[in-house]
Enzyme design. Sequence first.
Site, mmCIF file in Angstrom:
data_model
loop_
_atom_site.group_PDB
_atom_site.id
_atom_site.type_symbol
_atom_site.label_atom_id
_atom_site.label_comp_id
_atom_site.label_asym_id
_atom_site.label_seq_id
_atom_site.Cartn_x
_atom_site.Cartn_y
_atom_site.Cartn_z
ATOM 1 N N ASP A 2 -44.437 -18.679 -41.923
ATOM 2 C CA ASP A 2 -45.544 -18.302 -41.489
ATOM 3 C C ASP A 2 -46.526 -17.507 -42.694
ATOM 4 O O ASP A 2 -46.018 -16.503 -43.095
ATOM 5 C CB ASP A 2 -45.258 -17.329 -40.154
ATOM 6 C CG ASP A 2 -46.569 -16.872 -39.399
ATOM 7 O OD1 ASP A 2 -47.513 -17.251 -39.958
ATOM 8 O OD2 ASP A 2 -46.311 -16.088 -38.380
ATOM 9 N N ASP A 38 -54.291 -18.518 -40.004
ATOM 10 C CA ASP A 38 -53.110 -18.260 -39.592
ATOM 11 C C ASP A 38 -52.571 -19.306 -39.002
ATOM 12 O O ASP A 38 -52.819 -19.851 -38.256
ATOM 13 C CB ASP A 38 -53.070 -17.149 -38.278
ATOM 14 C CG ASP A 38 -51.823 -16.487 -38.188
ATOM 15 O OD1 ASP A 38 -50.550 -16.950 -38.774
ATOM 16 O OD2 ASP A 38 -51.552 -15.840 -37.398
ATOM 17 N N HIS A 67 -54.586 -9.259 -35.294
ATOM 18 C CA HIS A 67 -54.699 -9.475 -33.954
ATOM 19 C C HIS A 67 -56.088 -8.830 -33.428
ATOM 20 O O HIS A 67 -56.135 -7.590 -33.430
ATOM 21 C CB HIS A 67 -53.408 -8.555 -33.366
ATOM 22 C CG HIS A 67 -52.098 -9.193 -33.570
ATOM 23 N ND1 HIS A 67 -51.484 -10.309 -32.817
ATOM 24 C CD2 HIS A 67 -51.388 -8.813 -34.680
ATOM 25 C CE1 HIS A 67 -50.618 -10.575 -33.500
ATOM 26 N NE2 HIS A 67 -50.169 -10.089 -34.738
ATOM 27 N N GLU A 81 -47.696 -23.047 -35.162
ATOM 28 C CA GLU A 81 -49.042 -22.241 -34.966
ATOM 29 C C GLU A 81 -50.182 -22.819 -35.611
ATOM 30 O O GLU A 81 -49.952 -23.579 -36.763
ATOM 31 C CB GLU A 81 -48.767 -20.836 -35.448
ATOM 32 C CG GLU A 81 -50.246 -19.959 -35.465
ATOM 33 C CD GLU A 81 -49.738 -18.468 -36.118
ATOM 34 O OE1 GLU A 81 -50.463 -17.924 -35.667
ATOM 35 O OE2 GLU A 81 -48.792 -18.303 -36.863
ATOM 36 N N GLU A 135 -50.143 -19.799 -31.278
ATOM 37 C CA GLU A 135 -48.506 -19.794 -31.685
ATOM 38 C C GLU A 135 -47.622 -19.824 -30.571
ATOM 39 O O GLU A 135 -47.880 -18.999 -29.732
ATOM 40 C CB GLU A 135 -48.128 -18.813 -32.889
ATOM 41 C CG GLU A 135 -48.316 -17.586 -32.556
ATOM 42 C CD GLU A 135 -48.159 -16.462 -33.395
ATOM 43 O OE1 GLU A 135 -47.206 -16.459 -34.254
ATOM 44 O OE2 GLU A 135 -48.718 -15.222 -33.669
ATOM 45 N N HIS A 180 -52.809 -15.126 -30.197
ATOM 46 C CA HIS A 180 -53.651 -13.973 -30.470
ATOM 47 C C HIS A 180 -55.130 -14.480 -30.939
ATOM 48 O O HIS A 180 -55.164 -15.365 -31.839
ATOM 49 C CB HIS A 180 -53.299 -12.760 -31.181
ATOM 50 C CG HIS A 180 -52.687 -13.400 -32.855
ATOM 51 N ND1 HIS A 180 -53.396 -13.309 -33.653
ATOM 52 C CD2 HIS A 180 -51.498 -13.881 -32.902
ATOM 53 C CE1 HIS A 180 -52.703 -13.979 -34.679
ATOM 54 N NE2 HIS A 180 -51.408 -14.051 -34.387
#
Length: 403
Positions: free
Chosen positions: A176, A187, A264, A384, A289, A256
């Site tokens: 990640d 992300d 976040h 994700e 994710e 998120h």
Amino acid sequence: MSRLHLTPATLEVTPIYVGDTKKKKKKKKKPKKKRIEQSDPPRVGLSKIFTDGVYPEGEIQPYKDDNAWRTTSEEKRYLEKMAMEDPEVTYQNIRRAAEVHRQVRQYARKYIRPGQSLTKIAEYIENGTRALVEENGLECGVGFPTGLSLNNCAAHFTPNAGDTTILQSGDILKVDFGVHVKGRILDSAFTLTWEPTYDRLVEAVKAATDTGVREAGIDVRLGELAGYIQETMESYEVEVKGKVLPVKPIENLSGHSIGMYQIHGGKSVLLVKNEDPTKMEEGDYFAIETFGSTGRGRVVDNGDCSHFAKIIDAPRVPIRLTSAKSLLRTISTNFGTLPFCRRYLDRIGESKYLLALNHLVQQGIIQDYPPLCDAIGSMTAQFEHTILLRPTVKEVVSRGDDY
């Protein structure tokens, strides 16, 4: 009608000789500029490859049902144009970060093999990211520490200095990592395994993420979206040593929204159906994710902490330790509110900082993010993608040929 009378005097013929005619000069074609290829390991900055500053668009998915009209709406097309011209929301920053991620992970997926140390894997990914995004302070760089969580550990593990953990052939590795350009964080994560036993677990989580991406959209309620993810994941089973285990979504982890310089952003997409009525909105930028487990489907803090981040709305409190004041200035200058890890502090020359760092955590100025683990003996997987809810369509900006 009169007739033209030609006499020998008036009739003069000019001889034409072969070779006298002037030939038009052919314009020499300018040789096409050869596109620069990425190196192995990846070290060529993207500005040298995409010299016009235009980066590849992600996968486009039209909105469904009541929002299908957006694709052809003149009003929404105009808003798209305005977004492209606004330096605060321009899609090129996001797409540049996404292309860095795609290229770095392309090489990382070939590079990562059992027998390597987690530290070397993290450095390979981070060095590639820094080179391709052409790291420049808080202008662009690594989005957050490279997560290399093994087996029952689902998230938030990256090796601290001195870690000697070696990747084993029976491990399940969650990779990640993030890239940011002008605070726009990309992300995305994937799972690697070399043990066929857990292929169905990996397949389940990938399918659940794809479901979340497909069902996400403007006006979709987050609690309902979680239900679609849960339904997909729970339709899979894994056979381990003759025992059939259900794949469980990890109930206390979530996707998120992502803010500027803020990983976040305030909205959460849980992995089990719930009553959250919050809706996704036009312009939202989300990390979808999902995490699946063969264990209890719930994680707890476990192990030495490596991930930290400065809290955006941290309280103004007196800092008694001089070393803590100095460390906070270093963190603000180098990372702002982007997540960082202890290896990043080592890299910029900080030393003997643990007391100061712990003091900032206790004062509520820095947030710590310890490793998150399910029951010992269980296995976890993660996938994700980052999506952008544009006015006209949904763009899966991190989509690649690999996942």
